[in-house]
Write a protein that holds these residues in place. Sequence first.
Motif, PDB file in Angstrom:
ATOM      1  N   GLU B  29       0.825  -1.213   0.000  1.00  0.00           N
ATOM      2  CA  GLU B  29       0.000   0.000   0.000  1.00  0.00           C
ATOM      3  C   GLU B  29       0.861   1.266   0.000  1.00  0.00           C
ATOM      4  N   LEU B  30       1.873   1.257   0.862  1.00  0.00           N
ATOM      5  CA  LEU B  30       2.708   2.454   0.974  1.00  0.00           C
ATOM      6  C   LEU B  30       3.430   2.751  -0.339  1.00  0.00           C
ATOM      7  N   VAL B  31       4.018   1.708  -0.910  1.00  0.00           N
ATOM      8  CA  VAL B  31       4.836   1.923  -2.108  1.00  0.00           C
ATOM      9  C   VAL B  31       3.941   2.266  -3.314  1.00  0.00           C
ATOM     10  N   LEU B  32       2.817   1.578  -3.450  1.00  0.00           N
ATOM     11  CA  LEU B  32       1.922   1.928  -4.558  1.00  0.00           C
ATOM     12  C   LEU B  32       1.318   3.329  -4.321  1.00  0.00           C
ATOM     13  N   GLY B  33       1.030   3.637  -3.077  1.00  0.00           N
ATOM     14  CA  GLY B  33       0.536   4.978  -2.756  1.00  0.00           C
ATOM     15  C   GLY B  33       1.544   6.029  -3.200  1.00  0.00           C
ATOM     16  N   HIS B  34       2.820   5.767  -2.949  1.00  0.00           N
ATOM     17  CA  HIS B  34       3.849   6.721  -3.367  1.00  0.00           C
ATOM     18  C   HIS B  34       3.923   6.816  -4.896  1.00  0.00           C
ATOM     19  N   ARG B  35       3.859   5.671  -5.549  1.00  0.00           N
ATOM     20  CA  ARG B  35       3.863   5.685  -7.025  1.00  0.00           C
ATOM     21  C   ARG B  35       2.683   6.506  -7.548  1.00  0.00           C
ATOM     22  N   ASN B  36       1.512   6.329  -6.939  1.00  0.00           N
ATOM     23  CA  ASN B  36       0.335   7.094  -7.381  1.00  0.00           C
ATOM     24  C   ASN B  36       0.552   8.584  -7.192  1.00  0.00           C
ATOM     25  N   SER B  37       1.178   8.928  -6.070  1.00  0.00           N
ATOM     26  CA  SER B  37       1.377  10.355  -5.782  1.00  0.00           C
ATOM     27  C   SER B  37       2.331  10.982  -6.791  1.00  0.00           C
ATOM     28  N   GLU B  38       3.146  10.151  -7.439  1.00  0.00           N
ATOM     29  CA  GLU B  38       4.063  10.700  -8.449  1.00  0.00           C
ATOM     30  C   GLU B  38       3.314  11.212  -9.681  1.00  0.00           C
ATOM     31  N   TRP B  39       2.020  10.864  -9.812  1.00  0.00           N
ATOM     32  CA  TRP B  39       1.216  11.391 -10.921  1.00  0.00           C
ATOM     33  C   TRP B  39       0.586  12.746 -10.594  1.00  0.00           C
ATOM     34  N   THR B  40       0.643  13.139  -9.319  1.00  0.00           N
ATOM     35  CA  THR B  40       0.017  14.403  -8.937  1.00  0.00           C
ATOM     36  C   THR B  40       0.627  15.553  -9.729  1.00  0.00           C
ATOM     37  N   GLY B  41      -0.229  16.240 -10.475  1.00  0.00           N
ATOM     38  CA  GLY B  41       0.249  17.354 -11.291  1.00  0.00           C
ATOM     39  C   GLY B  41       0.727  16.940 -12.664  1.00  0.00           C
ATOM     40  N   LEU B  42       0.826  15.623 -12.915  1.00  0.00           N
ATOM     41  CA  LEU B  42       1.401  15.165 -14.184  1.00  0.00           C
ATOM     42  C   LEU B  42       0.481  14.267 -15.003  1.00  0.00           C
ATOM     43  N   ALA B  43      -0.653  13.848 -14.432  1.00  0.00           N
ATOM     44  CA  ALA B  43      -1.512  12.893 -15.136  1.00  0.00           C
ATOM     45  C   ALA B  43      -2.050  13.533 -16.426  1.00  0.00           C
ATOM     46  N   PRO B  44      -2.417  12.692 -17.410  1.00  0.00           N
ATOM     47  CA  PRO B  44      -2.817  13.225 -18.717  1.00  0.00           C
ATOM     48  C   PRO B  44      -4.029  14.167 -18.677  1.00  0.00           C
ATOM     49  N   ILE B  45      -4.967  13.915 -17.774  1.00  0.00           N
ATOM     50  CA  ILE B  45      -6.112  14.823 -17.655  1.00  0.00           C
ATOM     51  C   ILE B  45      -6.366  15.119 -16.181  1.00  0.00           C
ATOM     52  N   LEU B  46      -7.051  16.224 -15.934  1.00  0.00           N
ATOM     53  CA  LEU B  46      -7.254  16.690 -14.560  1.00  0.00           C
ATOM     54  C   LEU B  46      -7.942  15.638 -13.690  1.00  0.00           C
TER      55      LEU B  46
END
Lengths: 197, 262
Positions: B29-46
């Motif tokens: 959970e922690l590591v995938l949570g961190h990976r998900n947070s790496e998309w904050t501000g960068l994902a293809p759509i809002l």
Amino acid sequence: MVNPMANSDAERRAQYGPDRGTADTSADAGRLEAVWQAVASVTDPEIPVLSIVDLGIVAGVRIGGTCVVVDVTPTFVGCPAVEMICDEIRSAVERAGEDDVTVNTVFDPPWTSDRLTETGRRKLKEFGLAPPLASTCGNQIGRTSSSVMPPAETVPCPFCDSTETVVESLFGPTLCRSIHYCNKCLQSFEHFKTVEL
Amino acid sequence: MKPIESFDDLTTVTRDALVDLLYRLGDDELVLGHRNSEWTGLAPILEEDIAFSSMAQDEMGHAQVYYQMLHALGEPDPDTIAFSRKPREYRCASLVSLANDKNWAFCLLRQFLYDASETVRLTALCEGTLVPLAQAARKIRSEEKYHLMHGRSWVLRLGNATDESHERMQTALYEAYPHALGLFEPTAADEPLTLAGICPREEELRRQWESAVAPVLADAGLEQPETAQAAYGGRVGHHPESLTSLLNDMQIVYKIDPAAKW
């Protein structure tokens, strides 16, 4: 605490009323009422019209000797507002004259959207948030291989009550909200997610 | 089987196995949570920026629950568990450690495969004998519904959209699938946990997971890799290099000042 296995939350509320807590002596009953009022004065920081009691996250209030214990069952485990709400409960109960206050977060009973009171649901709608849907047969995901995947939900518009709505985004400004669009009154709206077991 | 009301009622063997399981659950959970947070501000759509940020918040919250339980079992406090361990001490599967690499298709598929595995596992834990864990699992599972709805709708949409989107999803599936199988790496904890009725064997969970994801992948027109070799090692501390880089990022503030409030 009532037996969590007995019935659904809604049935339990109908049977027992809200869990008003326990007091050791009748002298404590007045204190308990004061504590309960203090707890009910705390509102959801994201939905300031909504008392946390109407939100259904107060699982219980207990008084034993000089100490007061309030159990909070969070809407979403990762909700960053939980800590703030617990701090506010502690302050409010201290202002009501208690010195020894403990606020716990618990998962039993688990919060589900059925814990929202009728007042809570009405206030959400007045605030412009579509209330959670009534739970149907419970959260069936994972129960059998053919039902692992949950079905899409149709949420009525809080402004015009039309069911001609579509999901815009399953995630919204807070963990407990999704974003929808009404094809009848042509407005976007948010939905307080339906959480069931 | 008789419910186990408290951690105090566990035998030493079961207790050790439970600690192993909780590290696996929390670290995924922690590591995938961190990976998900790496998309904050960068994902293809809002909307997806919000979705991945929300899922990051959810997964981090869930990790904290498992780490709190570990603390109750005598392990260090949650912050110390999250921020002071070395890569070899983590017990996450390689699926969550792999870098995002700006690959949206891969991250979506990874999330979908992971969420389905979590749902299967949590459902089993809800029905397990260990009451505190069953209660937490019941709560966490109620939140996973939205993750799955999100993942499924995107897998179906992109699998069936254009040739390019289909191609990218298929490539991502081939890449992610062996690592997803690694979520079900058997460990020495399987036997005691099964005997105590806390959690079924990994091979059983894997079977349930396969029958859950197969119909969705088929509806998305994606070919399920039949002969994929499971990528094992994560559950015993052998991780891809990408986990070391992730932890270097995640632990940087803690390493500068472990007592800092932030």
